[in-house]
Design a protein around this motif. Structure first.
Motif, PDB file in Angstrom:
ATOM      1  N   SER A 111      -2.500  23.098   6.405  1.00  0.00           N
ATOM      2  CA  SER A 111      -2.615  23.451   7.818  1.00  0.00           C
ATOM      3  C   SER A 111      -3.784  22.749   8.510  1.00  0.00           C
ATOM      4  CB  SER A 111      -2.766  24.974   7.961  1.00  0.00           C
ATOM      5  OG  SER A 111      -3.966  25.432   7.341  1.00  0.00           O
TER       6      SER A 111
ATOM      7  N   LEU B  87       0.221  19.357  15.640  1.00  0.00           N
ATOM      8  CA  LEU B  87      -0.683  20.274  16.346  1.00  0.00           C
ATOM      9  C   LEU B  87      -0.211  21.718  16.219  1.00  0.00           C
ATOM     10  CD1 LEU B  87      -1.338  18.184  19.590  1.00  0.00           C
ATOM     11  CD2 LEU B  87      -2.808  18.398  17.568  1.00  0.00           C
TER      12      LEU B  87
ATOM     13  N   LEU C 145      -1.119  22.837  12.788  1.00  0.00           N
ATOM     14  CA  LEU C 145      -2.568  22.989  12.708  1.00  0.00           C
ATOM     15  C   LEU C 145      -2.990  24.365  13.199  1.00  0.00           C
ATOM     16  CD1 LEU C 145      -5.470  21.891  12.364  1.00  0.00           C
ATOM     17  CD2 LEU C 145      -5.273  20.932  14.669  1.00  0.00           C
ATOM     18  N   VAL C 146      -2.422  24.807  14.318  1.00  0.00           N
ATOM     19  CA  VAL C 146      -2.781  26.106  14.888  1.00  0.00           C
ATOM     20  C   VAL C 146      -2.042  27.244  14.181  1.00  0.00           C
ATOM     21  CG1 VAL C 146      -2.770  27.518  16.977  1.00  0.00           C
ATOM     22  CG2 VAL C 146      -3.296  25.077  17.128  1.00  0.00           C
ATOM     23  N   GLY C 147      -0.706  27.128  14.099  1.00  0.00           N
ATOM     24  CA  GLY C 147       0.103  28.220  13.575  1.00  0.00           C
ATOM     25  C   GLY C 147      -0.113  28.487  12.102  1.00  0.00           C
TER      26      GLY C 147
ATOM     27  N   THR D   1      -2.679  27.507  10.189  1.00  0.00           N
ATOM     28  CA  THR D   1      -4.053  27.937   9.919  1.00  0.00           C
ATOM     29  C   THR D   1      -4.222  29.416  10.232  1.00  0.00           C
ATOM     30  OG1 THR D   1      -4.909  25.724  10.421  1.00  0.00           O
ATOM     31  CG2 THR D   1      -6.485  27.536  10.456  1.00  0.00           C
ATOM     32  N   TYR D   2      -3.609  29.852  11.328  1.00  0.00           N
ATOM     33  CA  TYR D   2      -3.620  31.280  11.660  1.00  0.00           C
ATOM     34  C   TYR D   2      -2.957  32.094  10.543  1.00  0.00           C
ATOM     35  CZ  TYR D   2      -2.095  35.676  13.799  1.00  0.00           C
ATOM     36  OH  TYR D   2      -1.843  36.993  14.051  1.00  0.00           O
TER      37      TYR D   2
END
Length: 454
Positions: free
Chosen positions: A375, A419, A422-424, A426-427
């Protein structure tokens, strides 16, 4: 008319007469020059490169997939394995083609500089280092689990992890990829042997080793599962990252005798890896269900666990070579055996190995560490960056035919997909790690707890 030998020689060699837009021949732009007087790094053939590629991906990726299949189900997980394998293959084709046009690029950071300048280079280089430090950390967890299994937890897990870190630093300190040939072949054979031992082992048991050994139990095998957003993103990211380490292939290309042979190495590697991932993970998931171990080599019981881990204790390289080239790339010390050359090399491997050890002890669960790599690092490195590289070299397609415009938009989609992950993802990973600490699955950092369940 040219005879056959002359034609083969002209087509097989790396064409040093081709020139870049700046007028320099492509061979002159290579990071490592072919030399008889200094250190000649350019001695890796296409088949050895293929084996190195397989080892880069297979060593840690194969150990995390059965758990991901439990989250997605057998059908959903199988489709995901094949789809992500094809996706990562295509993304590296983009990277390889880009490097062929810009042979001074030793790593993804150099490529990012071409398309985005110094800031893009430094951000990408930092992500590259973090990625392979975390990958090394997952390897340290795997080796510490193996040593716990082999010794019946005869020592604190932190000590086993420290030994694993020392071994990893020692193997990574072998300077030339040509000289890690025996380690690469041994590592490839050992992890494959370990996988087959586990596959055979799980099919000979009446029930999974981790399941209740008496009375009824729920296997947890389903065709399609609905795990929720967080768990689904972690599972998808785990499968993606199992074959996304293609950014590590670029330094290998720099040491190939003929960098144009990279596609032969790539296609053979990815075909073998994807087929192996699919077969291994499906068999283990079918027989173990939700009772699969993490890493998955522990899924067949104590005896098979000890045997399989015993033949899989070989390790990792890559980030240290990036740091090494970044520090010495424009100096004579890069290919000269000077004190600065050796000091920089050993300093790079020791520092990054120590950092990997610390991270492995802070997040001591194999699957979560792998998903975090995917992620935070590989989503931008293996999704967004290839799309950006393609857009840089095909900017005129946005004014071309309808098909060209659609292909151009597709590659913008790669940028945004990275992207999103990266956000989803990692969350999702952060939620899973938080829950693991809260429920006691992760007791604490630097814990002596047995991570092999022996």
């Amino acid at each position: 008319m040219l005879d056959k030998e002359q034609v083969e020689t002209r087509t097989a060699t790396y064409d040093s007469e081709r020139t870049s837009p700046l007028g320099n021949s492509l061979e002159e732009q290579e990071v490592f020059q072919k030399t008889d007087s200094g250190v000649n790094f350019r001695n890796v053939g296409w088949f050895k490169a293929c084996v190195i590629f397989v080892k880069i991906l297979f060593a840690t990726g194969v150990l995390s997939l059965p758990s991901a299949l439990y989250s997605l189900g057998a059908v959903g997980g199988s489709i995901s394995i094949v789809a992500w394998g094809a996706f990562n293959t295509y993304c590296f084709v983009i990277m390889g083609n880009f490097r062929s046009r810009h042979p001074h690029c030793h790593s993804v950071a150099d490529m990012a500089e071409v398309v985005g300048g110094v800031i893009a280079k430094e951000i990408t280089g930092l992500l590259f280092i973090i990625a392979y430090v975390l990958v090394t950390g997952s390897g340290i967890i795997g080796v510490s689990t193996a040593l716990n299994a082999l010794s019946h937890h005869a020592a604190c897990t932190v000590w086993w992890s420290f030994i694993a870190a020392v071994v990893t630093i020692a193997t990574a300190s072998i300077r030339k990829l040509q000289h890690v040939g025996w380690l690469t072949y041994a590592g490839f054979i050992s992890i494959y042997a370990a996988v087959f031992i586990v596959v055979i082992g799980v099919t000979t048991r009446d029930r999974p080793a981790a399941a209740p050994q008496t009375g009824p139990y729920d296997l947890g095998f389903v065709a399609i599962n609905n795990p929720g957003f967080a768990a689904g993103m972690v599972a998808s990211c785990t499968i993606f990252v199992s074959s996304a380490g293609t950014s590590a292939f670029l330094p290998v290309m720099s040491e190939m005798r003929n960098p144009n042979d990279y596609k032969k190495s790539l296609f053979l590697c990815m075909s073998l890896v994807t087929a192996s991932y699919l077969a291994f993970s499906l068999v283990v998931y079918r027989w173990c269900g939700k009772w699969v171990a993490s890493p998955s080599l522990g899924s067949a019981g104590q005896t098979i666990k000890m045997v399989s881990y015993g033949v899989a204790l070989l390790g990792l390289i890559v980030a240290a070579k990036y740091v090494f080239v970044r520090i010495l790339g424009k100096t004579r010390h890069l290919q000269a055996s000077t004190m600065i050359h050796w000091g920089t090399w050993f300093g790079s491997t020791i520092f990054l190995g120590a950092l990997a050890f610390i991270l492995a002890e802070a997040i001591p669960i194999f699957n979560y560490l792998i998903a975090l790599v995917g992620s935070v690092c590989f989503a931008p490195l293996a999704m967004s960056l290839p799309g950006w590289l393609w857009l840089h070299d095909h900017g005129n397609w946005k004014r071309g035919s309808l098909v060209q415009k659609l292909v151009y938009l597709f590659h913008w989609g790669l940028v945004f997909l990275g992207l999103f992950f990266l956000v989803g993802a990692t969350y999702g990973v952060s939620i899973e790690i938080r829950d693991a600490y809260r429920t006691g699955i992760i007791g604490s950092a630097f814990t002596c707890q047995d991570n092999s369940n022996s």
